[in-house]
Design a protein around this motif. Structure first.
Motif, PDB file in Angstrom:
ATOM      1  N   GLU A  15      -0.800  66.506 -67.322  1.00  0.00           N
ATOM      2  CA  GLU A  15      -0.130  67.642 -67.493  1.00  0.00           C
ATOM      3  C   GLU A  15       1.482  67.360 -67.357  1.00  0.00           C
ATOM      4  OE1 GLU A  15      -4.110  68.913 -67.383  1.00  0.00           O
ATOM      5  OE2 GLU A  15      -2.641  68.064 -65.877  1.00  0.00           O
ATOM      6  N   THR A  16       1.847  66.851 -66.085  1.00  0.00           N
ATOM      7  CA  THR A  16       3.363  66.461 -65.785  1.00  0.00           C
ATOM      8  C   THR A  16       3.882  65.611 -66.701  1.00  0.00           C
ATOM      9  OG1 THR A  16       2.637  65.063 -63.992  1.00  0.00           O
ATOM     10  CG2 THR A  16       3.111  67.090 -63.458  1.00  0.00           C
ATOM     11  N   ASP A  17       3.245  64.483 -66.996  1.00  0.00           N
ATOM     12  CA  ASP A  17       3.714  63.515 -67.978  1.00  0.00           C
ATOM     13  C   ASP A  17       3.884  64.213 -69.485  1.00  0.00           C
ATOM     14  OD1 ASP A  17       4.593  60.868 -68.505  1.00  0.00           O
ATOM     15  OD2 ASP A  17       2.537  60.176 -69.056  1.00  0.00           O
ATOM     16  N   LEU A  18       2.994  64.983 -69.980  1.00  0.00           N
ATOM     17  CA  LEU A  18       3.075  65.430 -71.065  1.00  0.00           C
ATOM     18  C   LEU A  18       4.242  66.420 -71.179  1.00  0.00           C
ATOM     19  CD1 LEU A  18      -0.882  66.320 -71.930  1.00  0.00           C
ATOM     20  CD2 LEU A  18       0.607  64.835 -73.382  1.00  0.00           C
ATOM     21  N   ILE A  19       4.400  67.020 -70.132  1.00  0.00           N
ATOM     22  CA  ILE A  19       5.554  68.123 -70.047  1.00  0.00           C
ATOM     23  C   ILE A  19       6.913  67.332 -69.809  1.00  0.00           C
ATOM     24  CG2 ILE A  19       6.767  70.012 -68.751  1.00  0.00           C
ATOM     25  CD1 ILE A  19       3.656  70.983 -68.160  1.00  0.00           C
ATOM     26  N   GLN A 215     -13.458  62.271 -54.514  1.00  0.00           N
ATOM     27  CA  GLN A 215     -12.054  61.863 -54.921  1.00  0.00           C
ATOM     28  C   GLN A 215     -11.077  62.708 -54.151  1.00  0.00           C
ATOM     29  OE1 GLN A 215     -11.004  60.599 -59.269  1.00  0.00           O
ATOM     30  NE2 GLN A 215     -10.218  62.760 -59.113  1.00  0.00           N
ATOM     31  N   LEU A 216     -10.058  62.356 -53.710  1.00  0.00           N
ATOM     32  CA  LEU A 216      -8.668  62.868 -53.368  1.00  0.00           C
ATOM     33  C   LEU A 216      -7.702  62.782 -54.639  1.00  0.00           C
ATOM     34  CD1 LEU A 216      -8.898  61.378 -49.946  1.00  0.00           C
ATOM     35  CD2 LEU A 216      -9.953  63.600 -50.671  1.00  0.00           C
ATOM     36  N   ASN A 217      -6.924  64.057 -54.827  1.00  0.00           N
ATOM     37  CA  ASN A 217      -6.018  64.013 -55.733  1.00  0.00           C
ATOM     38  C   ASN A 217      -5.096  65.034 -55.308  1.00  0.00           C
ATOM     39  OD1 ASN A 217      -8.094  66.628 -56.717  1.00  0.00           O
ATOM     40  ND2 ASN A 217      -6.237  66.565 -58.084  1.00  0.00           N
ATOM     41  N   CYS A 218      -4.071  64.942 -56.146  1.00  0.00           N
ATOM     42  CA  CYS A 218      -2.814  65.783 -55.860  1.00  0.00           C
ATOM     43  C   CYS A 218      -2.156  65.917 -54.735  1.00  0.00           C
ATOM     44  CB  CYS A 218      -3.407  67.355 -56.427  1.00  0.00           C
ATOM     45  SG  CYS A 218      -1.859  68.231 -57.337  1.00  0.00           S
ATOM     46  N   ALA A 219      -2.207  64.668 -54.076  1.00  0.00           N
ATOM     47  CA  ALA A 219      -1.440  64.460 -52.541  1.00  0.00           C
ATOM     48  C   ALA A 219      -0.849  63.229 -52.627  1.00  0.00           C
ATOM     49  CB  ALA A 219      -2.395  64.713 -51.733  1.00  0.00           C
ATOM     50  N   HIS A 220       0.538  62.925 -51.859  1.00  0.00           N
ATOM     51  CA  HIS A 220       0.954  61.707 -51.678  1.00  0.00           C
ATOM     52  C   HIS A 220      -0.035  60.818 -50.805  1.00  0.00           C
ATOM     53  CE1 HIS A 220       3.909  58.839 -50.014  1.00  0.00           C
ATOM     54  NE2 HIS A 220       4.383  59.133 -51.326  1.00  0.00           N
ATOM     55  N   PRO A 221      -0.007  59.624 -51.036  1.00  0.00           N
ATOM     56  CA  PRO A 221      -0.719  58.733 -50.041  1.00  0.00           C
ATOM     57  C   PRO A 221      -0.675  58.977 -48.513  1.00  0.00           C
ATOM     58  CG  PRO A 221       0.078  57.358 -51.671  1.00  0.00           C
ATOM     59  CD  PRO A 221       0.525  58.779 -52.163  1.00  0.00           C
ATOM     60  N   ASP A 222       0.787  59.422 -48.203  1.00  0.00           N
ATOM     61  CA  ASP A 222       1.053  59.478 -46.863  1.00  0.00           C
ATOM     62  C   ASP A 222       0.294  61.050 -46.336  1.00  0.00           C
ATOM     63  OD1 ASP A 222       2.475  57.263 -46.772  1.00  0.00           O
ATOM     64  OD2 ASP A 222       4.293  58.367 -46.800  1.00  0.00           O
ATOM     65  N   GLU A 223       0.223  61.823 -47.081  1.00  0.00           N
ATOM     66  CA  GLU A 223      -0.518  63.206 -46.667  1.00  0.00           C
ATOM     67  C   GLU A 223      -1.924  62.886 -46.688  1.00  0.00           C
ATOM     68  OE1 GLU A 223       2.868  65.895 -49.089  1.00  0.00           O
ATOM     69  OE2 GLU A 223       0.984  65.289 -50.102  1.00  0.00           O
ATOM     70  N   ALA A 249       9.271  66.532 -50.670  1.00  0.00           N
ATOM     71  CA  ALA A 249      10.047  65.765 -51.310  1.00  0.00           C
ATOM     72  C   ALA A 249      11.113  66.642 -52.012  1.00  0.00           C
ATOM     73  CB  ALA A 249       9.792  64.737 -51.711  1.00  0.00           C
ATOM     74  N   GLU A 250      12.443  66.386 -52.119  1.00  0.00           N
ATOM     75  CA  GLU A 250      13.141  66.617 -53.353  1.00  0.00           C
ATOM     76  C   GLU A 250      12.594  66.312 -54.663  1.00  0.00           C
ATOM     77  OE1 GLU A 250      15.752  68.518 -52.880  1.00  0.00           O
ATOM     78  OE2 GLU A 250      15.631  68.544 -50.647  1.00  0.00           O
ATOM     79  N   GLU A 251      13.024  66.783 -55.659  1.00  0.00           N
ATOM     80  CA  GLU A 251      12.470  66.736 -56.858  1.00  0.00           C
ATOM     81  C   GLU A 251      12.799  65.023 -57.391  1.00  0.00           C
ATOM     82  OE1 GLU A 251      12.676  68.486 -61.559  1.00  0.00           O
ATOM     83  OE2 GLU A 251      13.656  69.543 -59.832  1.00  0.00           O
ATOM     84  N   ASP A 252      13.772  64.570 -56.983  1.00  0.00           N
ATOM     85  CA  ASP A 252      14.071  63.291 -57.318  1.00  0.00           C
ATOM     86  C   ASP A 252      13.714  62.074 -56.541  1.00  0.00           C
ATOM     87  OD1 ASP A 252      15.997  63.946 -55.819  1.00  0.00           O
ATOM     88  OD2 ASP A 252      17.691  63.231 -56.675  1.00  0.00           O
ATOM     89  N   ALA A 253      12.924  62.511 -55.365  1.00  0.00           N
ATOM     90  CA  ALA A 253      12.592  61.824 -54.415  1.00  0.00           C
ATOM     91  C   ALA A 253      11.245  61.074 -54.414  1.00  0.00           C
ATOM     92  CB  ALA A 253      12.769  62.512 -53.057  1.00  0.00           C
ATOM     93  N   ALA A 254      10.711  60.915 -55.639  1.00  0.00           N
ATOM     94  CA  ALA A 254       9.330  60.348 -55.649  1.00  0.00           C
ATOM     95  C   ALA A 254       9.455  58.858 -55.780  1.00  0.00           C
ATOM     96  CB  ALA A 254       8.899  60.701 -57.206  1.00  0.00           C
ATOM     97  N   GLY A 279      -3.678  58.112 -60.864  1.00  0.00           N
ATOM     98  CA  GLY A 279      -2.461  58.893 -60.302  1.00  0.00           C
ATOM     99  C   GLY A 279      -2.718  60.316 -60.481  1.00  0.00           C
ATOM    100  N   CYS A 280      -1.751  61.154 -59.961  1.00  0.00           N
ATOM    101  CA  CYS A 280      -1.676  62.578 -60.169  1.00  0.00           C
ATOM    102  C   CYS A 280      -0.282  63.085 -60.591  1.00  0.00           C
ATOM    103  CB  CYS A 280      -2.400  63.389 -59.133  1.00  0.00           C
ATOM    104  SG  CYS A 280      -2.938  65.110 -59.606  1.00  0.00           S
ATOM    105  N   CYS A 281       0.178  64.063 -60.050  1.00  0.00           N
ATOM    106  CA  CYS A 281       1.460  64.568 -60.451  1.00  0.00           C
ATOM    107  C   CYS A 281       2.737  63.580 -60.179  1.00  0.00           C
ATOM    108  CB  CYS A 281       1.728  65.793 -59.648  1.00  0.00           C
ATOM    109  SG  CYS A 281       0.562  67.154 -59.760  1.00  0.00           S
ATOM    110  N   GLY A 282       3.487  63.536 -61.200  1.00  0.00           N
ATOM    111  CA  GLY A 282       4.636  62.681 -61.368  1.00  0.00           C
ATOM    112  C   GLY A 282       4.584  61.136 -61.613  1.00  0.00           C
TER     113      GLY A 282
END
Length: 308
Positions: A15-19, A215-223, A249-254, A279-282
């Motif tokens: 969804e995030t990639d399509l948008i 499965q684990l999803n929708c979280a950063h590896p550190d989380e 994180a800030e929007e541009d901090a991926a 992957g998931c978001c971003g």
């Protein structure tokens, strides 16, 4: 992941990639609406082809999710889609992904995962279902995806044990394997407060260890790392579909694709049974390519290391 035994690549944040990258308008973040138009199907094809190309380049098996995260009754009602149309949509989604893969990359070993998403997107305790209610709610979509020939189901972005249990039971009723995917918050917990290990143990207990894996999803590896302990049930985690950015994180901090793949590789040292990585978001196919390259390099290194 036991890297000597190989891994399967999975797609990313559809969804995030399509948008964000492909400029699609997704009401209620429902990617299934794109199946209704030629332009929408072309956008979906563009999204999936990126992963098919990476899998073909690196010779890895590929798991592709159907664009059906929102294709259940309540989300359909918000979008004016009837139950009969949802059944057709879910079946069309499986056929679309499989046909595209056969046309674009016929040599890639493919698994089509029929996606079931949560009934309510934001966790509100009083809106949550019991396991029995979730079983009834998700049953029609599970049956549709099974009838269409999905290889397995994946209950994605599950916020709590009860709904995850219901999805697993609905899959059992539909006689199709299922992967249960938990959404993890910044503290490394499910939104109902359960730890990852507690959630896995509870669903396994309620379903006689029904899911193929977790499965684990929708979280950063550190989380995710924050939520891992030494509990024995962690061997049940077989897949990771993680975010490129932390929740705070800030929007541009991926993470860049290279940073992301390094963090995921480091995380698998604590999760030796992980076999599927996406992957998931971003994230997008660039993250998949970096992941495939990094894991392929590890496998080559291990294969070339002389035995002592």
């Amino acid at each position: 992941m036991t890297q000597q035994q190989g891994f399967s690549l999975a797609d990313g944040g559809i969804e995030t990639d399509l948008i964000g990258r492909l400029g699609q308008d997704l009401p209620e973040e429902a990617s299934f609406v794109l199946l209704d138009t030629v332009e929408g199907r072309n956008a979906l094809a563009d999204y999936f082809r990126g992963y098919l190309d990476v899998a073909a380049e690196f010779g890895t098996p590929l798991v592709l999710d159907t664009p059906t995260w929102r294709a259940s009754r309540d989300w359909g009602a918000l979008l004016g889609v009837s139950a009969a149309d949802l059944d057709e949509t879910n079946q069309d989604a499986v056929a679309f992904v499989r046909a595209l893969a056969l046309e674009h990359a016929p040599g890639v070993p493919l698994t089509v995962a029929g996606v079931i998403g949560p009934r309510v997107d934001d966790y509100v305790a009083w809106e949550r279902m019991t396991a029995a209610e979730a079983r009834r709610y998700h049953a029609p979509q599970a049956l549709s995806l099974a009838a269409a020939g999905a290889d397995h189901l994946v209950g994605t972005t599950m916020f709590d044990v009860a709904e995850a249990t219901g999805v697993a039971l609905a899959a059992r009723d539909a006689r199709i394997p299922v992967v249960v995917s938990f959404s993890v918050n910044a503290a490394g917990l499910l939104e109902d407060g359960a730890s990852i290990a507690q959630a896995i143990a509870a669903v396994d207990a309620a379903t006689e260890a029904g899911p193929l894996c977790y499965q684990l999803n929708c979280a950063h590896p550190d989380e995710v790392r924050r939520g891992l302990g030494g509990e024995a049930v962690l061997h049940r985690i077989g897949a990771l579909r993680l975010n490129a950015a932390r929740a705070d994180a800030e929007e541009d901090a991926a993470d860049t694709p290279e940073e992301f793949s390094r963090r995921v590789l480091d995380l698998t040292a604590q999760l030796p049974e992980v076999r599927i990585i996406g992957g998931c978001c971003g994230t997008d196919s660039r993250h998949a390519r970096s992941t495939a390259a990094r894991f392929a390099a590890v496998e080559r290194s291990r294969a070339g290391t002389p035995r002592s």
